[in-house]
Enzyme design. Structure first.
Site, PDB file in Angstrom:
ATOM      1  N   GLU A   1       0.777  -1.229   0.000  1.00 46.94           N
ATOM      2  CA  GLU A   1       0.000   0.000   0.000  1.00 46.94           C
ATOM      3  C   GLU A   1       0.817   1.291   0.000  1.00 46.94           C
ATOM      4  OE1 GLU A   1      -3.552   0.108  -0.091  1.00 46.94           O
ATOM      5  OE2 GLU A   1      -3.084  -1.940  -0.715  1.00 46.94           O
TER       6      GLU A   1
ATOM      7  N   SER B   1     -22.117 -28.015 -25.227  1.00 48.51           N
ATOM      8  CA  SER B   1     -22.913 -27.755 -26.433  1.00 48.51           C
ATOM      9  C   SER B   1     -23.963 -26.669 -26.268  1.00 48.51           C
ATOM     10  CB  SER B   1     -23.589 -29.049 -26.897  1.00 48.51           C
ATOM     11  OG  SER B   1     -22.627 -29.936 -27.427  1.00 48.51           O
TER      12      SER B   1
END
Length: 824
Positions: free
Chosen positions: A144, A425
């Site tokens: 940070e 499919s």
């Protein structure tokens, strides 16, 4: 007293003479007068130096400020800014801790306003900095703010950049330094406004002058949100690793540090699809520690990723509530409505689009059709069975029901939104929609319609593509020449792989994205194999895409939200303007073929819903997933069964689950779909599809007649039969085994051919599909056993195509062959 005489050369004043004419002009030389300009008032006299005339600014230069004006403006601005800074510093005091320190719960409501869930109280335990390992502190700084100990409390450049991005709508950006983030977490709030950023600036400066760096870092580590409802490093340590913060390793501290950037997205357990991003961030943190000299290169090389533990959900989020809350939270954060930390502060009343009656119907359908039949103690394979489902109103895009798993407190990954199973499919309709949308043609120039003939032989090489690809059909069956409509009914891989190349794989992908599949979906690579559904879209993504087909090609972005409010404020929701993703002709012609799949193909179990439906089945590689995606004109629902090891989380095949050799999309998923849809649409009249088809799609043309050719002599998509063929079925592969109850499914022939016995206990046995199947009676007691080819040809139209196709996906052929790795 008389006036004095005018001086020589003075012209008498005439009041009627304009000023311009009265001005002195250059005098012409005359007798006794020297040449040159006339003397004027202010002209230099004898012995006085001449003054240089100031040039007047003309044209566009008059619009520019002078250097004196610019300098004055800069000085004035500096004075005002300095005064504002002094005034702000004096006027803004360090406030008491904000409500985030004791954040409220969010309340989630069904669409009718009744309560769905509360997301739990805040989990926070403060610890002194001395109890937090030094390497864990350094990991946070590496993630940070690496210059925390040497820098000032604020970073003006980052503040201005964040403010500008917020004001111009270019996205939100948090404060840069840890001091600023601590101020935001503890004293202010997460709202992204100019006012809050100004306060943050002055409080951070004051705090930096009055408090030590150790005090600020301790406060930051105890107030930051790490996900899993955990505030502070101690709560996070327990939530992710089940241990006290003092015992965290460097690797574990580095992972917790990555969560500060995006708590929800980087949780690799609840969001497995985000693992690559989380790992990249974790490596960034460790590399930063090495760069700063906090970790040696040797220690870095030996560090392995620490897998976090399972999510322990709050008791109030049991059942489906946790899945619903998680899906709604993800929607809120991913669409930029609120960020993780702001939402975690709580106090929001979130009205969802979830229909309580339909949600209960979905759970009941899964329980009755699948869960009640599981017996993990008797069948080991039943341990791996998972299910996920989503239901959307296609006209509005509202998600009306979602099934995420058996229980959020037991199976924490949401099966409706995960992205790690192939869609198989169920992708094929997108290939055909792309063909119609782009007016595509076969390799020999024939327009692709439902009645276009393709060669459907097993392992037939695809022609026209740059990649060599010879796909296997389900059951390794060769069909010869069949129409696109029949290939869709029977889910023939060879036909659709060739069609994807004929259309163009990039165009296929563009169409799928337009329908609603995210472009960044895993394994969404344009190639002939994409036609078999190798991509890993979520159930929610597939429901969105099928909803576009159901609404005649018009895409309305899905939503989980009706309203978000906090006290008297209502949060703005994103616009969801419908767009025409594909033409109505393309969508409706695709729907017409999917209607045939339900009426005649692999999805006949959906007929039990009692409403006209269009759908497609799918079975993933190694049978790890089985799908049924279908819709009525008013409701779109996708159901998937998935195999996953409950201990390791590894994807597993569904072979042997529920006592069946294979699980196909036309089996349990289709039955769940039918049971849910029947209840969800209870009280409404069945509605037929209103379709506008592409030219030539309504009536099949007579098949062209050519001499029979061998497969080796002609390219796929170019062969046509010498006569109109009967509906092909899947021949019996060698080594028949017991197809069990799946042979033709319970409906084998649907009381037409095969009657009630067709495809039951005899279906799929040694007799299934032999010359006895159907015989002269085609569809009597043994007719349609396992979808026998003879029964389908010798029998009348009753029970032929339906029984064969029905068994094709889940039973007749599936139960007659050993497992293989290809997709259906």
């Amino acid at each position: 007293m008389s006036d004095q005489s005018p001086p020589p050369g003075w012209t008498p004043r005439d009041p009627d003479t304009p000023d311009e004419q009265r001005r002195p002009r250059a005098q012409e030389p005359g007798p006794g007068r020297p040449a040159g300009p006339a003397a004027t008032a202010g002209s230099p006299g004898p012995g006085r130096p001449a003054k240089k005339a100031r040039r007047k600014r003309t044209g566009w230069r008059r619009l520019l400020p002078t250097w004196r004006m610019a300098l004055g403006a800069v000085l004035l601005l500096a004075l005002l800014l300095g005064g504002a800074l002094v005034a702000g510093y004096l006027l803004v005091d360090i406030p008491p801790a904000n409500a985030a320190a004791t954040a409220q719960s969010n309340v989630y409501l069904y669409s009718d306003g009744s309560q769905l869930a509360r997301d739990g109280e805040v989990n926070r335990v403060n610890v002194p900095l001395s109890q937090i390992p030094r390497t864990v502190q350094e990991a946070v700084l590496a993630a940070e703010d690496r210059d925390f100990y040497s820098e000032r409390a604020v970073d003006p450049k980052a503040m201005l950049r964040a403010a500008w991005n917020t004001a111009t709508g270019k996205g939100t950006q948090s404060g840069s330094t840890i001091t600023q983030q601590y101020v935001k977490n503890y004293y202010l709030g997460q709202e992204q406004t100019i006012k809050r950023k100004v306060k943050e600036f002055f409080i951070a400066i004051k705090l930096g002058r009055e408090k030590s760096k150790a005090y600020i870092l301790e406060g930051y580590l105890n107030t930051s949100y790490f996900g899993r409802n955990a505030y502070g490093i101690q709560a996070a340590s327990q939530a992710y690793y089940g241990k006290d913060v003092a015992t965290l390793t460097t690797a574990e501290g580095a992972y917790l540090s990555t969560l500060l950037n995006s708590p929800s997205a980087f949780d690799v357990v609840s969001h497995p699809q985000s693992r690559p991003r989380a790992l990249a961030r974790w490596n960034y943190v460790l590399d930063g520690m090495v760069k700063q000299g906090w970790l040696s290169a040797a220690e870095r090389a030996a560090t392995q990723f620490p897998e976090p533990g399972k999510v322990r959900a709050a008791a109030g989020l049991s059942g489906q509530r946790g899945y619903l809350v998680e899906a709604v939270k993800d929607y809120i954060t991913e669409n930029g409505i609120l960020d993780d930390k702001t939402l975690a502060e709580g106090g929001y009343r979130i009205t969802t689009t979830i229909d309580r009656r339909r949600q209960n119907a979905f759970v009941e359908a899964v329980d009755n059709q699948m869960t009640a039949k599981l017996d993990p103690a008797k069948r080991k394979a039943d341990r791996v069975v998972r299910a996920g489902g989503v239901s959307i109103d296609p006209a509005t895009g509202k998600v009306v029901a979602l099934y995420g798993g058996i229980d959020y407190t037991k199976q924490y990954v949401n099966n409706a939104t995960r992205h790690d199973y192939q869609v198989a499919s169920t992708f094929k309709p997108f290939v055909f929609a792309a063909a119609v949308e782009n007016d595509s043609r076969t390799q020999d120039g024939r327009r692709i319609t439902p009645h276009t003939y393709y060669n459907g032989d097993n392992k037939r090489p695809v022609v026209g593509g740059r990649i060599r690809f010879a796909p296997e059909n389900e059951g390794q069956v060769s069909y010869g020449n069949i129409t696109v409509n029949t290939a869709t009914d029977l889910s023939v891989n060879a036909v659709y792989a060739q069609m994807a190349v004929d259309v163009g794989t990039l165009k296929v992908k563009e169409t799928a994205v337009a329908l609603g599949i995210p472009e960044n979906t895993p394994n969404f690579d344009p190639g002939p194999a994409m036609a078999l559904g190798t991509m890993q879209a979520s159930v929610l993504d597939m429901t969105q895409a099928y909803a576009t087909l159901a609404d005649h090609g018009r895409r309305t972005p899905h939503t989980f939200l009706e309203k978000i409010a906090k006290e008297d404020d209502t949060i703005a929701l994103p616009e969801r303007t419908p767009t025409q993703a594909v033409s109505r002709e393309a969508a409706d012609t695709t729907t017409s073929m999917l209607v045939s799949v339900v009426d005649n193909g692999t999805g006949t179990a959906a007929l039990a819903a009692g409403h006209p439906a269009a759908g497609k089945t799918g079975t993933g590689e190694l049978d790890r997933s089985a799908w049924f995606a279908a819709y009525t004109p008013d409701l779109v629902t996708v159901v998937a069964m998935m195999g996953q090891d409950p201990d390791t989380g590894a994807l597993q095949s569904l072979y042997g689950a529920l006592g069946e050799s294979r699980i196909g999309g036309g089996g349990y998923p289709a039955r769940i779909w039918a049971a849910y849809t029947k209840t969800a649409l209870e009280g409404t009249d069945p509605v037929d599809f209103d379709l506008e088809l592409q030219p030539g799609a309504a009536q099949p043309p007579p098949p062209p007649s050519f001499e029979s050719e061998s497969p080796e002599e002609t390219a796929p998509g170019e062969r046509t039969p010498t006569s109109s063929p009967g509906r092909p079925t899947r021949p019996n592969p060698p080594n028949p085994t017991d197809g069990q109850d799946q042979g033709g499914q319970d409906n084998g022939g649907r009381n037409q051919g095969g009657q009630n016995n067709g495809g039951q206990n005899n279906g799929g046995q040694d007799n299934g599909g032999q010359t006895q199947g159907g015989q002269d009676n085609g569809g009597t007691t043994q007719g349609d056993q396992g979808g026998a080819s003879a029964g389908n040809q010798a029998g009348t139209s009753q029970g032929t195509s339906q029984g064969a196709a029905q068994g094709a996906d889940a039973g007749a052929v599936g139960g007659l062959r050993p497992p293989s790795a290809f997709l259906e």
